[in-house]
Scaffold this active site. Structure first.
Site, PDB file in Angstrom:
ATOM      1  N   PRO A 286       0.848  -1.198   0.000  1.00  0.00           N
ATOM      2  CA  PRO A 286       0.000   0.000   0.000  1.00  0.00           C
ATOM      3  C   PRO A 286       0.883   1.248   0.000  1.00  0.00           C
ATOM      4  CG  PRO A 286      -0.600  -1.503   1.796  1.00  0.00           C
ATOM      5  CD  PRO A 286       0.672  -2.013   1.198  1.00  0.00           C
ATOM      6  N   GLU A 287       0.580   2.176  -0.897  1.00  0.00           N
ATOM      7  CA  GLU A 287       1.336   3.425  -0.991  1.00  0.00           C
ATOM      8  C   GLU A 287       0.452   4.562  -0.487  1.00  0.00           C
ATOM      9  OE1 GLU A 287       3.136   3.753  -4.916  1.00  0.00           O
ATOM     10  OE2 GLU A 287       3.181   1.583  -5.108  1.00  0.00           O
TER      11      GLU A 287
END
Ligand SMILES: [Zn+2]
Length: 279
Positions: free
Chosen positions: A2-3
């Site tokens: 996840p960014e």
């Protein structure tokens, strides 16, 4: 992993769902996720209320009502899924569930992580600033005070680095990972192997514009579920259909007749169109 768009999606959802709620019980089935003694963790967390849900880079910050703050990093494959009373997770998600926070109103927050690189830490709230100072994280790219001028100044400190690696380094800019670095460079028409000091000022501007355009767009669509990521409601992010190069190796470029390629840079992969992004 996840960014920024994914972690910020989870943050904004959880802010609406759990702020003000009291933690009644915590169940931990995988102790290594918690970076302190389990007894200490439970003693501190149980009975406290969630005061706020914030974010710095890819780290979620849960301020508790008792002077402590919980930091959660989802790393490669972590998820935080909220369920109201009576609702549970899908079977495949239960399998990788390592922590459950039970709230007083019967709702629950599940922390699951297939690859188990994520963590939960506790820190005294008044030591948070020091903690983040030591982490030496770069600026938040969605903030208004992240300007082209700042971007240029940071680029000047890393002249020899390849632009893809520059974007991934959290000490330069916070929150950009493999997916969005590739998309930003495609948007800018810049080859991922180009070195920072060889970029023309026009190209630097395009990379900067790509950061300011792609991250908010991905956030609006609740991020990209390329494999593991789900938002805090257990739903997939919808940005995958908009991805131009990431995960599209061997497929036709969406801008020209080129074929998307994948190469390795320092252990990470980079996707790009060799026609749109010249070396
Ligand atoms: Zn192309």
């Amino acid at each position: 992993m996840p960014e920024l768009p994914e972690v910020e999606t989870i943050r904004s959802q959880l802010e609406k769902l759990i702020v003000g709620k009291k933690i009644k019980l915590v169940e931990v089935s995988l102790a290594k996720m918690v970076k302190l003694s389990l007894a200490q963790f439970k003693k501190t967390v149980v009975g406290s209320k969630i005061k706020s849900v914030k974010r710095r880079a890819k780290i979620l910050i849960f301020e508790l009502s008792n002077g402590w703050t919980m930091l959660i990093h989802l790393k490669m494959s972590g998820r935080l899924i909220f369920r109201v009373e009576g609702e549970t997770l899908k079977d495949e998600d239960i399998k990788w569930n390592h922590l459950i926070y039970y709230f007083e109103d019967g709702s629950r927050l599940f922390h699951n992580d297939l690859r188990q690189f994520g963590y939960v830490k506790l820190i005294e709230t008044d030591k948070l600033l020091d903690f983040f100072k030591k982490e030496k994280l770069g600026p938040e790219p969605l903030k208004k005070d992240f300007t082209l001028y700042n971007f240029l100044a940071i680029l000047k400190t890393r002249p020899k680095v390849r632009i893809k690696q520059f974007l991934l380094d959290q000490k330069n800019i916070s929150g950009i990972g493999n997916i969005y670095a590739d998309e930003i460079l495609f948007f800018a028409g810049v080859h991922p192997l180009r070195r920072v000091n060889k970029l023309k000022s026009k190209e630097i501007k395009k990379v900067f514009n790509g950061i300011k355009k792609i991250l908010p767009e991905a956030l609006r669509l609740r991020g990209s579920s390329d494999n593991m990521y789900l938002d805090a409601l257990g739903e997939k992010g919808e940005y995958v259909s908009r991805l131009k190069v990431y995960g599209r190796e061997g497929e036709k470029c969406k801008k020209c007749t080129g074929i998307v390629q994948r190469i390795k840079i320092g252990g990470r992969s980079a996707h790009f169109c060799p026609a749109c992004q010249r070396p």
